[in-house]
Design an enzyme around this catalytic site. Sequence first.
Site, PDB file in Angstrom:
ATOM      1  N   CYS A   1      -5.402   4.330   0.458  1.00 21.32           N
ATOM      2  CA  CYS A   1      -6.189   5.307   1.213  1.00 21.32           C
ATOM      3  C   CYS A   1      -5.538   5.560   2.576  1.00 21.32           C
ATOM      4  O   CYS A   1      -4.395   6.000   2.627  1.00 21.32           O
ATOM      5  CB  CYS A   1      -7.646   4.867   1.337  1.00 21.32           C
TER       6      CYS A   1
ATOM      7  N   HIS B   1      -8.749   4.835  -4.288  1.00 16.37           N
ATOM      8  CA  HIS B   1      -9.094   3.422  -4.167  1.00 16.37           C
ATOM      9  C   HIS B   1      -9.014   2.751  -5.541  1.00 16.37           C
ATOM     10  O   HIS B   1      -9.978   2.819  -6.309  1.00 16.37           O
ATOM     11  CB  HIS B   1     -10.509   3.257  -3.615  1.00 16.37           C
TER      12      HIS B   1
ATOM     13  N   GLU C   1      -9.273  -0.324  -6.147  1.00 13.21           N
ATOM     14  CA  GLU C   1     -10.254  -1.407  -6.175  1.00 13.21           C
ATOM     15  C   GLU C   1     -11.659  -0.905  -6.486  1.00 13.21           C
ATOM     16  O   GLU C   1     -12.571  -1.703  -6.769  1.00 13.21           O
ATOM     17  CB  GLU C   1     -10.243  -2.170  -4.846  1.00 13.21           C
TER      18      GLU C   1
END
EC number: 4.3.2.10
Length: 218
Positions: free
Chosen positions: A89, A199, A201
């Site tokens: 990001c 992202h 994650e």
Amino acid sequence: MELSTTSPNKKVVVFDYGFGNVRSAERALARVGADVEITRDFDKAMNADGLLVPGVGAFAACMRGLRAARGDWVVDRRLSGGRPVMGICVGMQILFARGIEHGVEAEGLDEWPGTVAPLQADVVPHMGWNTVDAPADSRLFAGLDADARFYFVHSYAVHDWALESHNPVIEAPKVTWSTHGKPFVAAVENGALWATQFHPEKSGDAGAQLLTNWIGTL
């Protein structure tokens, strides 16, 4: 999808400079078998198999935080030695030469030429799931379907890739694109330096496979 895991002896440091979802990154990396530590310790960050640089918030503020934690030195020295670094990001955005937010320009790490500028779209921020257009020989997206979706939250991006490689001995960077209004750079694989605008994650199994692919190169 069936998720593979990495060798647990790969040490990954999530660099904690105050601007990133470090706990989410830690959980996602641990899920795929990495030995993870959140720290800003210079020696630990330098000696890890892989360094993950997250980022949330404004470009200029992230750069101030990174410099205060000596993260700019860590990234530069690791890359000088060919040691893997991954940005996520705003952690990807600060790898470019500069960022412009609200008319104010700030210097980035200048690992890649280019300017992070406001998204050119009717709806901003770009928030939610989107597909990407990855090169066929991408290692970062290996094993993922073309319609795999990743989670984005951002109002700024790089719209033009400026780095060209004319040296046949050096592998050219692999650039992945996505579109929100106008196409923008969604991921880059460039030697030891990889990064994603989205992202991983927060991107479920697809993001976990992507992290597995990165750790598999360490």
